[in-house]
Design an enzyme around this catalytic site. Structure first.
Site, PDB file in Angstrom:
ATOM      1  N   HIS A 109      -8.136   0.233 -13.368  1.00  0.00           N
ATOM      2  CA  HIS A 109      -8.158   1.604 -13.898  1.00  0.00           C
ATOM      3  C   HIS A 109      -7.366   1.660 -15.210  1.00  0.00           C
ATOM      4  CE1 HIS A 109      -9.620   4.231 -10.387  1.00  0.00           C
ATOM      5  NE2 HIS A 109     -10.105   3.009 -10.259  1.00  0.00           N
ATOM      6  N   TYR A 238      -4.571  13.865 -10.287  1.00  0.00           N
ATOM      7  CA  TYR A 238      -3.385  14.489  -9.688  1.00  0.00           C
ATOM      8  C   TYR A 238      -3.419  15.954 -10.110  1.00  0.00           C
ATOM      9  CZ  TYR A 238      -1.389   9.775  -9.025  1.00  0.00           C
ATOM     10  OH  TYR A 238      -1.165   8.471  -8.640  1.00  0.00           O
ATOM     11  N   PRO A 330       5.153   9.563  -2.648  1.00  0.00           N
ATOM     12  CA  PRO A 330       4.038   8.750  -3.153  1.00  0.00           C
ATOM     13  C   PRO A 330       3.419   9.240  -4.462  1.00  0.00           C
ATOM     14  CG  PRO A 330       3.400   9.963  -1.173  1.00  0.00           C
ATOM     15  CD  PRO A 330       4.860  10.198  -1.363  1.00  0.00           C
ATOM     16  N   LYS A 334       4.493   4.428  -6.448  1.00  0.00           N
ATOM     17  CA  LYS A 334       5.492   3.405  -6.759  1.00  0.00           C
ATOM     18  C   LYS A 334       6.023   2.612  -5.554  1.00  0.00           C
ATOM     19  CE  LYS A 334       5.753   3.604 -11.118  1.00  0.00           C
ATOM     20  NZ  LYS A 334       4.335   3.200 -11.141  1.00  0.00           N
ATOM     21  N   TYR A 421       3.910   4.994 -15.260  1.00  0.00           N
ATOM     22  CA  TYR A 421       2.858   4.857 -14.252  1.00  0.00           C
ATOM     23  C   TYR A 421       2.397   3.397 -14.117  1.00  0.00           C
ATOM     24  CZ  TYR A 421      -1.069   6.228 -11.307  1.00  0.00           C
ATOM     25  OH  TYR A 421      -1.937   6.376 -10.246  1.00  0.00           O
TER      26      TYR A 421
HETATM   27  P1  RFL Z   1       6.586  -1.362   5.483  1.00  0.00           P
HETATM   28  O1  RFL Z   1       5.191  -1.378   4.971  1.00  0.00           O
HETATM   29  O2  RFL Z   1       7.066  -0.139   6.172  1.00  0.00           O
HETATM   30  O3  RFL Z   1       6.717  -2.614   6.455  1.00  0.00           O
HETATM   31  C1  RFL Z   1       7.842  -2.806   7.285  1.00  0.00           C
HETATM   32  C2  RFL Z   1       7.432  -3.635   8.480  1.00  0.00           C
HETATM   33  O4  RFL Z   1       8.580  -3.849   9.299  1.00  0.00           O
HETATM   34  C3  RFL Z   1       8.227  -3.638  10.656  1.00  0.00           C
HETATM   35  N1  RFL Z   1       9.433  -3.294  11.426  1.00  0.00           N
HETATM   36  C4  RFL Z   1      10.159  -4.211  12.100  1.00  0.00           C
HETATM   37  N2  RFL Z   1      10.008  -5.530  12.260  1.00  0.00           N
HETATM   38  C5  RFL Z   1      10.936  -6.179  12.991  1.00  0.00           C
HETATM   39  N3  RFL Z   1      11.990  -5.555  13.610  1.00  0.00           N
HETATM   40  C6  RFL Z   1      12.167  -4.233  13.485  1.00  0.00           C
HETATM   41  N4  RFL Z   1      13.197  -3.623  14.087  1.00  0.00           N
HETATM   42  C7  RFL Z   1      11.238  -3.485  12.694  1.00  0.00           C
HETATM   43  N5  RFL Z   1      11.112  -2.190  12.354  1.00  0.00           N
HETATM   44  C8  RFL Z   1      10.017  -2.089  11.590  1.00  0.00           C
HETATM   45  C9  RFL Z   1       7.192  -2.532  10.602  1.00  0.00           C
HETATM   46  O5  RFL Z   1       6.373  -2.503  11.768  1.00  0.00           O
HETATM   47  C10 RFL Z   1       6.415  -2.908   9.342  1.00  0.00           C
HETATM   48  O6  RFL Z   1       5.329  -3.776   9.626  1.00  0.00           O
HETATM   49  O7  RFL Z   1       7.631  -1.681   4.333  1.00  0.00           O
HETATM   50  P2  RFL Z   1       7.473  -2.646   3.033  1.00  0.00           P
HETATM   51  O8  RFL Z   1       6.891  -3.977   3.425  1.00  0.00           O
HETATM   52  O9  RFL Z   1       8.762  -2.586   2.327  1.00  0.00           O
HETATM   53  O10 RFL Z   1       6.328  -1.946   2.148  1.00  0.00           O
HETATM   54  C11 RFL Z   1       6.528  -0.677   1.570  1.00  0.00           C
HETATM   55  C12 RFL Z   1       5.199   0.056   1.437  1.00  0.00           C
HETATM   56  O11 RFL Z   1       4.548   0.039   2.694  1.00  0.00           O
HETATM   57  C13 RFL Z   1       5.384   1.520   0.963  1.00  0.00           C
HETATM   58  O12 RFL Z   1       6.365   1.599  -0.025  1.00  0.00           O
HETATM   59  C14 RFL Z   1       4.072   2.108   0.384  1.00  0.00           C
HETATM   60  O13 RFL Z   1       3.098   2.221   1.363  1.00  0.00           O
HETATM   61  C15 RFL Z   1       4.322   3.497  -0.243  1.00  0.00           C
HETATM   62  N6  RFL Z   1       3.111   4.146  -0.739  1.00  0.00           N
HETATM   63  C16 RFL Z   1       2.565   3.790  -1.959  1.00  0.00           C
HETATM   64  N7  RFL Z   1       3.124   2.809  -2.696  1.00  0.00           N
HETATM   65  C17 RFL Z   1       2.547   2.411  -3.880  1.00  0.00           C
HETATM   66  O14 RFL Z   1       3.095   1.507  -4.526  1.00  0.00           O
HETATM   67  N8  RFL Z   1       1.386   2.985  -4.365  1.00  0.00           N
HETATM   68  C18 RFL Z   1       0.760   3.979  -3.676  1.00  0.00           C
HETATM   69  O15 RFL Z   1      -0.301   4.413  -4.103  1.00  0.00           O
HETATM   70  C19 RFL Z   1       1.369   4.443  -2.448  1.00  0.00           C
HETATM   71  N9  RFL Z   1       0.787   5.411  -1.721  1.00  0.00           N
HETATM   72  C20 RFL Z   1       2.497   5.154   0.018  1.00  0.00           C
HETATM   73  C21 RFL Z   1       1.336   5.776  -0.511  1.00  0.00           C
HETATM   74  C22 RFL Z   1       3.014   5.540   1.264  1.00  0.00           C
HETATM   75  C23 RFL Z   1       2.385   6.552   1.967  1.00  0.00           C
HETATM   76  N10 RFL Z   1       2.946   6.885   3.227  1.00  0.00           N
HETATM   77  C24 RFL Z   1       2.196   6.916   4.424  1.00  0.00           C
HETATM   78  C25 RFL Z   1       4.364   6.989   3.364  1.00  0.00           C
HETATM   79  C26 RFL Z   1       0.705   6.783   0.191  1.00  0.00           C
HETATM   80  C27 RFL Z   1       1.246   7.202   1.426  1.00  0.00           C
HETATM   81  C28 RFL Z   1       0.547   8.328   2.121  1.00  0.00           C
HETATM   82  C1  PHB Z   2      -3.719   6.352  -2.530  1.00  0.00           C
HETATM   83  O1  PHB Z   2      -4.825   5.991  -2.968  1.00  0.00           O
HETATM   84  O2  PHB Z   2      -3.451   6.326  -1.327  1.00  0.00           O
HETATM   85  C2  PHB Z   2      -2.706   6.844  -3.481  1.00  0.00           C
HETATM   86  C3  PHB Z   2      -2.932   6.738  -4.843  1.00  0.00           C
HETATM   87  C4  PHB Z   2      -1.994   7.211  -5.743  1.00  0.00           C
HETATM   88  C5  PHB Z   2      -0.827   7.763  -5.273  1.00  0.00           C
HETATM   89  C6  PHB Z   2      -0.577   7.855  -3.916  1.00  0.00           C
HETATM   90  C7  PHB Z   2      -1.522   7.402  -3.013  1.00  0.00           C
HETATM   91  O3  PHB Z   2       0.078   8.237  -6.170  1.00  0.00           O
END
Ligand code: RFL
Ligand code: PHB
Length: 430
Positions: A109, A238, A330, A334, A421
């Site tokens: 993108h 957005y 989110p 980031k 971004y």
């Molecule tokens: P995770 O993905 O939470 O993984 C942690 C893992 O640890 C396990 N765990 C344990 N394991 C052993 N012992 C324990 N006691 C444990 N407790 C937990 C868990 O089961 C899990 O498997 O953390 P990690 O690896 O640091 O990754 C971080 C990302 O997942 C997170 O920052 C992103 O998903 C945030 N996020 C976004 N980030 C972006 O860079 N771009 C995006 O577009 C974006 N969109 C989003 C998002 C997060 C969202 N939510 C649901 C919060 C959109 C949403 C809606």
């Molecule tokens: C997504 O596609 O889930 C998404 C994209 C951009 C964001 C957050 C979530 O800023």
């Protein structure tokens, strides 16, 4: 579910779903009455993107590591989260030799749109950042590619581990113990990487006087749906609207991801698909609302929004990585990208520690990571504050519209949005 290889008494966990677990031959196992001890260089807690990416990069350098995860692989893969990868994250995926599917199936993108007052203003991130772009490729796919690579390589992972406990990380003999299928195991290691997310055990194991927490909880959440429909726009939108924020995102040309701001006490059951589509349409500019193609949702969930940072990120031989150390709302896309930049820093510190005996770098982890983290926290907080409805205060709405108008009509404003971004540069580890 566990079987024991006769050869070297190495436990092998057989097929969890389609993921089998094979032990690396570097791992040494000693069994004493019902308790097994293994040795590795780096014990990684958590098999989310942080843990899997770190494990893979270390493994490619010949640095032995064991991953311990509480959930099953299928559960980890079922979480629908991030969708936008910065260039640094893409580069790390390639360095980890897992970039092939991302490069063939991901979508580059070159811009995204900000919508307000019925207007749609494009931020041309490529032109504004000297050619940088982002990649739309789901976190689920990133995780799957990393899991598949680890599975193939034979590196050790334990899924569905219970009672994961960290020991002695302020000493030079740290370890992690856990129950695996009823069997007590202790992994002795040089370092522990706490990659276990916001709710994990690693950060909670740190004495409260050794850690400082910074937090902001927002008074709303995001209701997200995934649907097998073509995205309303080729680029992300957005949207600021008097009714609340909305985001149009995607995973592919036939898979859309949409979000609307909802109240914190809202429940998914309150949102029929029809109600969701109607609300989304109301928050989009006319042309987008009219061309929106709707269909049944295949996933629907509510996520709270939070800003959070733990300082420092290193405690003796324990390093916190990714969501275990920080959370961003989110809105700036980031979270996963920050997790990847922590991994980059820790991976390079550990690589130089093992390959060049650079012990001096270990204590630099927190300061290097936190400089970038706070800038991403600021950007995510800012994007959240200009795009969401915080109250019924009409003054606030006008200020947001003026700010969006200013940032989208000034080249300086557009540039600052674009360069944040696409992701700020990584700091060298030296
Ligand atoms: P995770 O993905 O939470 O993984 C942690 C893992 O640890 C396990 N765990 C344990 N394991 C052993 N012992 C324990 N006691 C444990 N407790 C937990 C868990 O089961 C899990 O498997 O953390 P990690 O690896 O640091 O990754 C971080 C990302 O997942 C997170 O920052 C992103 O998903 C945030 N996020 C976004 N980030 C972006 O860079 N771009 C995006 O577009 C974006 N969109 C989003 C998002 C997060 C969202 N939510 C649901 C919060 C959109 C949403 C809606
Ligand atoms: C997504 O596609 O889930 C998404 C994209 C951009 C964001 C957050 C979530 O800023």
């Amino acid at each position: 579910m566990y079987k024991f290889l006769k050869r070297k008494s190495i436990p092998v966990k057989h097929c969890l779903g389609h993921y089998s677990l094979i032990i690396s031959l570097n791992a040494i196992v000693v069994r004493t009455a019902g308790h097994q001890f293994m040795k590795t260089q780096v014990a990684i807690i958590g098999a989310g993107p942080s843990g899997l990416l770190l494990g893979r990069l270390l493994e490619l350098q010949g640095i032995d590591n064991i991953i311990i995860e509480t959930k099953s692989p299928d559960y980890v893969l079922s979480r629908i989260r991030a969708g936008v990868l910065e260039q640094g994250t893409q580069m790390l995926m390639r360095e980890a030799q897992v970039g092939q599917r991302m490069d063939s199936e991901g979508h580059v993108h070159e811009g995204f749109a900000l919508s307000f007052l019925g207007r749609l203003e494009r931020i041309d991130i490529k032109a504004l950042t000297g050619g940088k772009t982002v990649m739309v490729y789901g976190q689920t796919e990133v995780t799957k590619d990393l899991m598949d690579a680890r599975n193939l390589s034979g590196a050790t992972s334990f899924y569905e581990a219970d009672e994961v406990t960290l020991h002695d990380f302020y000493s030079d003999k740290p370890s992690v113990s856990f129950l695996s299928n009823g069997q007590r195991l202790t992994v002795e290691c040089d370092y522990i990487a706490g990659c276990d997310g916001f709710h994990g055990v690693a950060r909670k194991s740190i004495p409260s006087e050794a850690i400082r927490l910074f937090e902001r909880v927002y008074p709303f959440g995001w209701l997200g749906i995934l649907s097998r429909t073509p995205p309303v726009s080729e680029e992300l939108i957005y949207a600021n609207h008097e009714r609340g924020f909305a985001l149009c995102s995607m995973r592919s040309s036939m898979l859309s991801r949409y979000y609307v701001q909802c109240s914190l006490d809202d429940k998914v059951e309150n949102w029929s698909d029809q109600r969701f589509w109607d609300e989304l349409r109301l928050r989009l500019p006319e042309a987008a609302a009219q061309s929106l193609i709707t269909g049944p949702s295949i996933e629907k969930s509510i996520a709270p929004l939070r800003s959070f940072v733990a300082e420092p990120m290193q405690f003796g031989q324990l390093f916190l990585v990714g969501d275990a150390a920080h959370i961003v709302p989110p809105t700036g896309a980031k979270g996963l990208n920050l997790a990847a930049s922590d991994v980059y820093t820790l991976y390079n510190i550990l690589r130089k520690r093992y390959k060049e005996n650079r012990l001096d770098l270990l204590t630099k982890y927190s300061e290097i990571c936190l400089r970038r983290i706070w800038k991403a926290e600021r950007f995510s907080w800012w994007m959240t504050s200009i795009l969401h409805k915080f109250s019924d205060d009409a003054f606030n709405q006008r200020i947001q519209e003026a700010e969006l108008d200013y940032y989208t009509s000034s080249l300086a404003g557009q540039t600052t949005v674009a360069e944040n971004y696409v992701g700020l540069p990584y700091e060298a580890v030296e």
